[in-house]
Design a protein around this motif. Structure first.
Motif, PDB file in Angstrom:
ATOM      1  N   ALA A   1      37.924  84.004   7.699  1.00  0.00           N
ATOM      2  CA  ALA A   1      39.042  83.085   7.896  1.00  0.00           C
ATOM      3  C   ALA A   1      39.587  83.195   9.309  1.00  0.00           C
ATOM      4  N   GLY A   2      40.272  82.151   9.743  1.00  0.00           N
ATOM      5  CA  GLY A   2      40.939  82.176  11.038  1.00  0.00           C
ATOM      6  C   GLY A   2      42.302  82.818  10.928  1.00  0.00           C
ATOM      7  N   ARG A   3      43.072  82.705  11.996  1.00  0.00           N
ATOM      8  CA  ARG A   3      44.380  83.352  12.058  1.00  0.00           C
ATOM      9  C   ARG A   3      45.312  82.863  10.960  1.00  0.00           C
ATOM     10  N   THR A   4      45.414  81.548  10.788  1.00  0.00           N
ATOM     11  CA  THR A   4      46.321  81.017   9.772  1.00  0.00           C
ATOM     12  C   THR A   4      45.790  81.280   8.368  1.00  0.00           C
TER      13      THR A   4
ATOM     14  N   GLU B   1      46.703  74.213  14.653  1.00  0.00           N
ATOM     15  CA  GLU B   1      45.535  75.018  15.020  1.00  0.00           C
ATOM     16  C   GLU B   1      44.255  74.189  14.953  1.00  0.00           C
ATOM     17  N   GLN B   2      44.216  73.221  14.052  1.00  0.00           N
ATOM     18  CA  GLN B   2      43.021  72.395  13.875  1.00  0.00           C
ATOM     19  C   GLN B   2      43.021  71.168  14.782  1.00  0.00           C
ATOM     20  N   ALA B   3      44.105  70.953  15.531  1.00  0.00           N
ATOM     21  CA  ALA B   3      44.196  69.773  16.395  1.00  0.00           C
ATOM     22  C   ALA B   3      43.263  69.910  17.592  1.00  0.00           C
TER      23      ALA B   3
ATOM     24  N   ARG C   1      44.112  83.942   7.409  1.00  0.00           N
ATOM     25  CA  ARG C   1      44.413  85.337   7.090  1.00  0.00           C
ATOM     26  C   ARG C   1      45.890  85.515   6.763  1.00  0.00           C
ATOM     27  N   ALA C   2      46.748  84.824   7.506  1.00  0.00           N
ATOM     28  CA  ALA C   2      48.182  84.900   7.215  1.00  0.00           C
ATOM     29  C   ALA C   2      48.470  84.381   5.814  1.00  0.00           C
ATOM     30  N   LEU C   3      47.769  83.321   5.418  1.00  0.00           N
ATOM     31  CA  LEU C   3      47.961  82.763   4.076  1.00  0.00           C
ATOM     32  C   LEU C   3      47.501  83.753   3.012  1.00  0.00           C
ATOM     33  N   LEU C   4      46.389  84.407   3.248  1.00  0.00           N
ATOM     34  CA  LEU C   4      45.893  85.392   2.288  1.00  0.00           C
ATOM     35  C   LEU C   4      46.878  86.554   2.138  1.00  0.00           C
ATOM     36  N   LEU C   5      47.410  87.026   3.249  1.00  0.00           N
ATOM     37  CA  LEU C   5      48.387  88.118   3.194  1.00  0.00           C
ATOM     38  C   LEU C   5      49.663  87.677   2.486  1.00  0.00           C
ATOM     39  N   HIS C   6      50.077  86.439   2.728  1.00  0.00           N
ATOM     40  CA  HIS C   6      51.289  85.943   2.068  1.00  0.00           C
ATOM     41  C   HIS C   6      51.073  85.811   0.570  1.00  0.00           C
ATOM     42  N   THR C   7      49.849  85.523   0.160  1.00  0.00           N
ATOM     43  CA  THR C   7      49.538  85.469  -1.266  1.00  0.00           C
ATOM     44  C   THR C   7      49.768  86.829  -1.920  1.00  0.00           C
ATOM     45  N   VAL C   8      49.438  87.901  -1.197  1.00  0.00           N
ATOM     46  CA  VAL C   8      49.677  89.253  -1.709  1.00  0.00           C
ATOM     47  C   VAL C   8      51.180  89.536  -1.739  1.00  0.00           C
ATOM     48  N   ALA C   9      51.890  89.090  -0.704  1.00  0.00           N
ATOM     49  CA  ALA C   9      53.327  89.362  -0.624  1.00  0.00           C
ATOM     50  C   ALA C   9      54.121  88.576  -1.656  1.00  0.00           C
TER      51      ALA C   9
ATOM     52  N   HIS D   1      58.716  92.268  27.861  1.00  0.00           N
ATOM     53  CA  HIS D   1      58.920  91.610  26.584  1.00  0.00           C
ATOM     54  C   HIS D   1      57.572  91.512  25.867  1.00  0.00           C
ATOM     55  N   ALA D   2      57.602  91.703  24.585  1.00  0.00           N
ATOM     56  CA  ALA D   2      56.376  91.620  23.785  1.00  0.00           C
ATOM     57  C   ALA D   2      56.652  90.850  22.509  1.00  0.00           C
ATOM     58  N   GLU D   3      55.753  89.947  22.189  1.00  0.00           N
ATOM     59  CA  GLU D   3      55.870  89.177  20.953  1.00  0.00           C
ATOM     60  C   GLU D   3      55.125  89.916  19.845  1.00  0.00           C
ATOM     61  N   LEU D   4      55.768  90.062  18.706  1.00  0.00           N
ATOM     62  CA  LEU D   4      55.154  90.753  17.574  1.00  0.00           C
ATOM     63  C   LEU D   4      54.772  89.730  16.509  1.00  0.00           C
ATOM     64  N   ASP D   5      53.477  89.511  16.366  1.00  0.00           N
ATOM     65  CA  ASP D   5      52.949  88.621  15.329  1.00  0.00           C
ATOM     66  C   ASP D   5      52.613  89.491  14.126  1.00  0.00           C
ATOM     67  N   ILE D   6      53.498  89.509  13.130  1.00  0.00           N
ATOM     68  CA  ILE D   6      53.327  90.417  12.014  1.00  0.00           C
ATOM     69  C   ILE D   6      52.071  90.110  11.217  1.00  0.00           C
ATOM     70  N   ALA D   7      51.676  88.845  11.127  1.00  0.00           N
ATOM     71  CA  ALA D   7      50.466  88.512  10.367  1.00  0.00           C
ATOM     72  C   ALA D   7      49.237  89.146  11.008  1.00  0.00           C
ATOM     73  N   SER D   8      49.120  89.042  12.341  1.00  0.00           N
ATOM     74  CA  SER D   8      47.979  89.647  13.038  1.00  0.00           C
ATOM     75  C   SER D   8      48.057  91.171  12.998  1.00  0.00           C
ATOM     76  N   TYR D   9      49.264  91.698  13.171  1.00  0.00           N
ATOM     77  CA  TYR D   9      49.461  93.152  13.142  1.00  0.00           C
ATOM     78  C   TYR D   9      49.047  93.717  11.784  1.00  0.00           C
TER      79      TYR D   9
END
Length: 243
Positions: free
Chosen positions: A19-22, A121-123, A24-32, A187-195
């Motif tokens: 899966a791509g970035r989004t 992302e698909q655009a 994987r985020a969806l799969l993790l959110h399914t667990v959450a 400054h650093a951006e924290l992308d929790i889904a990727s992390y």
């Protein structure tokens, strides 16, 4: 973590490899958010999803997060540890549409959702922002005349981004850091889904290695090995190493 939970996490990891970035985020959110359908998960504000992913991360791997950032001046690697609750607290997205007025422009819009990010992302290259505007802008007019969302000028879009960040703070978590070597602010951006995905990937590969070693040594199945407590599993692995 119970064996059923470990097996489910391994299945999530396996599905996420392709899966791509989004995705994987969806799969993790399914667990959450167990039991929620895809449509529901794609329609929540991004900050609400990320707050739940921070909660999942704390449940799986603990409250403390470790972040490494390279200093933009001296290239020194900075390491910081903090608790998720320090970042997100009890912040939740503000309900209802947002409004921005600037120099005759009036815009009504909503904060982005994971579904919006997936569509962007698909655009085609260079059109991601237009896709987000088209999906999130509810009404737009200039001097009382309706206009297309893609025609909104840059200052209006910046004002919209500021309003969205204030209304949905967990959607854009940024860390204010200071280099201990040269003192430069960074400054650093924290992308929790990727992390969280990277942590899950490390955990899954280590767990499968444990399964391989114990299955080779004792002939047990994956299900039997996952059913062992972490303490017993570690003890058997030590016996394998000693033998």
């Amino acid at each position: 973590m119970e064996s059923a939970g470990q097996a489910a996490l391994l299945a999530t990891w396996e599905a996420g490899l392709a899966a791509g970035r989004t995705g994987r985020a969806l799969l993790l959110h399914t667990v959450a958010r167990p039991g929620a359908g895809t449509a529901e998960l794609l329609s929540v504000p991004v900050g609400e999803r990320d707050a739940e992913l921070f909660g999942l991360r704390a449940e799986l791997f603990g409250e403390q997060l470790d972040v490494r950032v390279g200093c933009p001046d001296c290239a020194e690697e900075m390491e910081f540890a903090f608790a998720a609750r320090e970042l997100i607290g009890t912040a939740r997205p503000e309900p209802g549409p947002l409004r921005v007025e600037l120099d005759g422009w009036r815009v009504g819009f909503r904060v982005p959702t994971p579904g919006d990010l997936a569509a962007a992302e698909q655009a085609p290259a260079g059109l991601a922002r237009d896709v987000l505007l088209e999906r999130c802008v509810l009404t737009a007019e200039h001097d009382g005349e309706p206009v297309a969302a893609q025609r909104l000028p840059e200052p209006v879009q910046r004002r919209m981004a500021e309003a969205a960040a204030a209304a949905d703070p967990c959607a854009d978590v940024r860390l204010n850091l200071s280099c201990p070597e040269c003192g430069r602010a960074a400054h650093a951006e924290l992308d929790i889904a990727s992390y969280l995905w990277e942590e899950l990937d490390d955990w899954a590969r280590a767990t499968l290695l444990d399964v391989h070693l114990l299955a080779t040594a004792y002939g047990w199945s994956e299900t039997e090995i996952l059913a062992l407590s972490p303490l017993r599993r570690r003890y058997y692995l030590e016996l394998c190493a000693d033998g």
